[in-house]
Design a protein around this motif. Structure first.
Motif, PDB file in Angstrom:
ATOM      1  N   UNK A 144       2.081   1.122  -9.610  1.00 46.71           N
ATOM      2  CA  UNK A 144       2.743   0.534  -8.453  1.00 46.71           C
ATOM      3  C   UNK A 144       1.794  -0.407  -7.711  1.00 46.71           C
ATOM      4  N   UNK A 145       0.537  -0.024  -7.589  1.00 49.39           N
ATOM      5  CA  UNK A 145      -0.440  -0.885  -6.930  1.00 49.39           C
ATOM      6  C   UNK A 145      -0.613  -2.197  -7.695  1.00 49.39           C
ATOM      7  N   UNK A 146      -0.639  -2.107  -9.003  1.00 47.59           N
ATOM      8  CA  UNK A 146      -0.770  -3.323  -9.823  1.00 47.59           C
ATOM      9  C   UNK A 146       0.449  -4.228  -9.631  1.00 47.59           C
ATOM     10  N   UNK A 147       1.661  -3.644  -9.554  1.00 48.19           N
ATOM     11  CA  UNK A 147       2.886  -4.431  -9.368  1.00 48.19           C
ATOM     12  C   UNK A 147       2.886  -5.141  -8.023  1.00 48.19           C
ATOM     13  N   UNK A 148       2.481  -4.407  -6.958  1.00 46.80           N
ATOM     14  CA  UNK A 148       2.435  -5.014  -5.627  1.00 46.80           C
ATOM     15  C   UNK A 148       1.421  -6.160  -5.596  1.00 46.80           C
ATOM     16  N   UNK A 149       0.275  -5.948  -6.204  1.00 52.81           N
ATOM     17  CA  UNK A 149      -0.739  -7.010  -6.238  1.00 52.81           C
ATOM     18  C   UNK A 149      -0.213  -8.253  -6.976  1.00 52.81           C
ATOM     19  N   UNK A 180      12.205 -12.442  -0.938  1.00 50.27           N
ATOM     20  CA  UNK A 180      12.540 -11.263  -1.759  1.00 50.27           C
ATOM     21  C   UNK A 180      11.282 -10.538  -2.233  1.00 50.27           C
ATOM     22  N   UNK A 181      10.292 -11.322  -2.636  1.00 54.21           N
ATOM     23  CA  UNK A 181       9.030 -10.711  -3.080  1.00 54.21           C
ATOM     24  C   UNK A 181       8.321  -9.994  -1.922  1.00 54.21           C
ATOM     25  N   UNK A 182       8.414 -10.573  -0.719  1.00 56.48           N
ATOM     26  CA  UNK A 182       7.833  -9.920   0.461  1.00 56.48           C
ATOM     27  C   UNK A 182       8.472  -8.562   0.712  1.00 56.48           C
ATOM     28  N   UNK A 183       9.793  -8.532   0.648  1.00 60.21           N
ATOM     29  CA  UNK A 183      10.497  -7.263   0.849  1.00 60.21           C
ATOM     30  C   UNK A 183      10.081  -6.231  -0.197  1.00 60.21           C
ATOM     31  N   UNK A 184       9.972  -6.680  -1.446  1.00 60.36           N
ATOM     32  CA  UNK A 184       9.586  -5.754  -2.519  1.00 60.36           C
ATOM     33  C   UNK A 184       8.142  -5.265  -2.317  1.00 60.36           C
ATOM     34  N   UNK A 185       7.274  -6.171  -1.862  1.00 66.59           N
ATOM     35  CA  UNK A 185       5.877  -5.759  -1.618  1.00 66.59           C
ATOM     36  C   UNK A 185       5.781  -4.747  -0.482  1.00 66.59           C
ATOM     37  N   UNK A 191       3.013 -17.125   4.289  1.00 67.40           N
ATOM     38  CA  UNK A 191       1.620 -17.037   3.839  1.00 67.40           C
ATOM     39  C   UNK A 191       0.871 -15.965   4.635  1.00 67.40           C
ATOM     40  N   UNK A 192       1.105 -15.912   5.971  1.00 69.31           N
ATOM     41  CA  UNK A 192       0.437 -14.898   6.805  1.00 69.31           C
ATOM     42  C   UNK A 192       0.885 -13.488   6.418  1.00 69.31           C
ATOM     43  N   UNK A 193       2.173 -13.310   6.189  1.00 67.55           N
ATOM     44  CA  UNK A 193       2.662 -11.983   5.779  1.00 67.55           C
ATOM     45  C   UNK A 193       2.080 -11.587   4.426  1.00 67.55           C
ATOM     46  N   UNK A 194       1.992 -12.557   3.512  1.00 68.83           N
ATOM     47  CA  UNK A 194       1.411 -12.265   2.203  1.00 68.83           C
ATOM     48  C   UNK A 194      -0.053 -11.866   2.343  1.00 68.83           C
ATOM     49  N   UNK A 195      -0.784 -12.571   3.225  1.00 67.60           N
ATOM     50  CA  UNK A 195      -2.198 -12.245   3.443  1.00 67.60           C
ATOM     51  C   UNK A 195      -2.341 -10.857   4.077  1.00 67.60           C
ATOM     52  N   UNK A 196      -1.430 -10.530   5.014  1.00 70.64           N
ATOM     53  CA  UNK A 196      -1.467  -9.197   5.641  1.00 70.64           C
ATOM     54  C   UNK A 196      -1.194  -8.100   4.612  1.00 70.64           C
ATOM     55  N   UNK A 197      -0.191  -8.371   3.742  1.00 72.15           N
ATOM     56  CA  UNK A 197       0.098  -7.392   2.685  1.00 72.15           C
ATOM     57  C   UNK A 197      -1.084  -7.243   1.736  1.00 72.15           C
ATOM     58  N   UNK A 198      -1.755  -8.349   1.455  1.00 75.80           N
ATOM     59  CA  UNK A 198      -2.923  -8.309   0.566  1.00 75.80           C
ATOM     60  C   UNK A 198      -4.046  -7.461   1.188  1.00 75.80           C
TER      61      UNK A 198
END
Length: 229
Positions: A50-55, A18-23, A92-99
Motif C-alpha cells: 500500500x505504501x508503494x502504491x501511494x508513493x 482523483x489521485x489525490x483522493x486515492x492517496x 501541487x501543495x497537497x501532493x507535497x503534503x501527502x509526500x
C-alpha cells in the motif's frame, strides 16, 4: 495511468484530483494499520504494498502538476489563467503534503522494522546467554550440593566424635567412682582390723584379770582356813 498526457487541462486536473483522493485514502489506511499493529511487529507485506502504491500515485500527481503547469500558461484569458494557476499550485501543495506524510510514515515504519530486528537479535543473544547462565547456575548448584553434603558428613563425624568423648568421660567417671569405693572398702577394712585387735587385747586383759582374781580368791581362802586352825 489515469489522466495521462495528451488531455485537456480540465481532464488532467480531474485525474490529479482523483489521485489525490486515492492517496489520502491510502495514507489513512496506512495510519490505521500502524495504530492497530503492535510496535514490536515489523511492517507487513500489505503495508509495504500500500505504501508503494501511494508513493506511485504521488509521483503521478507531481507529473500531472508539471503538465498542468505547462497547460495553464497557454490559457489566453488572464483571469482563467490565474484561476488555473491557483488550482495547479493547490494540487501541487497537497501532493507535497501527502509526500511528506508518506515519508514520515515510511521513516516510522523503517524504525519499527529496525527495532524489531534489534529485539529479535537481542532475544537470540539473551537465549544464548540464558543457556550459559543456566549452565553456570547448574554448576553452582552442584557445587552447593557438594558443600552441603560435605558439611553434613562433617556434622556426622563431629557428632560421632562427641559421642565417643562422652562415652570416654562416662567411663572415666565410673572408674573414679569404683576407685573411691575401693578406697572406702580398704579404709573400712583397716578400721575393722584395728577394732579387732583392740577387742582381742581387751579379751586377754579380761582373762588376766579373771585369772588373777581367781588366784587371789584361792589364796585368800587358804589363808582364812589356815588362820582359823
Amino acid at each position: 495511468m489515469e489522466g495521462g498526457g495528451g488531455g485537456t487541462l480540465s481532464e488532467v486536473h480531474q485525474s490529479a484530483k482523483k489521485l489525490l483522493l486515492r492517496c489520502r485514502d491510502g495514507l489513512e489506511r496506512l495510519e490505521r494499520l500502524e495504530h492497530s499493529t503492535s510496535t514490536s511487529t515489523a511492517v507487513s507485506g500489505v503495508d509495504s504494498e500500500l505504501s508503494f502504491t501511494v508513493k506511485k500515485d504521488i509521483n503521478q500527481i507531481q507529473s500531472l502538476c508539471v503538465e498542468m503547469d505547462r497547460l495553464w500558461r497557454s490559457v489566453a484569458a488572464k483571469p482563467q489563467r490565474d484561476l488555473w494557476k491557483r488550482k495547479v499550485e493547490q494540487i501541487a501543495e497537497e501532493a507535497e503534503s501527502l509526500k511528506e506524510s508518506l515519508d514520515k510514515y515510511n521513516s516510522r515504519s523503517q524504525k519499527r522494522s529496525r527495532e524489531a530486528k534489534e529485539r529479535a537479535e537481542l532475544l537470540g543473544r539473551m537465549n544464548g546467554d540464558s543457556a550459559h547462565v543456566l549452565r553456570i547456575y547448574d554448576d553452582d548448584t552442584q557445587a552447593m550440593n557438594s558443600v552441603r553434603s560435605s558439611a553434613r558428613e562433617l556434622e556426622n563425624a563431629n557428632a560421632i566424635g562427641e559421642a565417643i568423648l562422652s562415652s570416654i568421660h562416662g567411663q572415666r567417671e565410673r572408674l573414679k567412682s569404683a576407685h573411691r569405693k575401693a578406697l572406702d572398702v580398704l579404709n573400712t577394712v583397716g578400721i575393722s582390723n584395728r577394732v579387732l585387735r583392740l577387742i582381742e587385747r581387751r579379751n586377754r586383759v579380761d582373762q588376766w584379770v579373771k585369772y588373777a582374781g581367781m588366784l587371789l580368791t584361792v589364796v585368800f581362802l587358804l589363808a582364812f582356813v589356815l588362820w582359823r586352825r
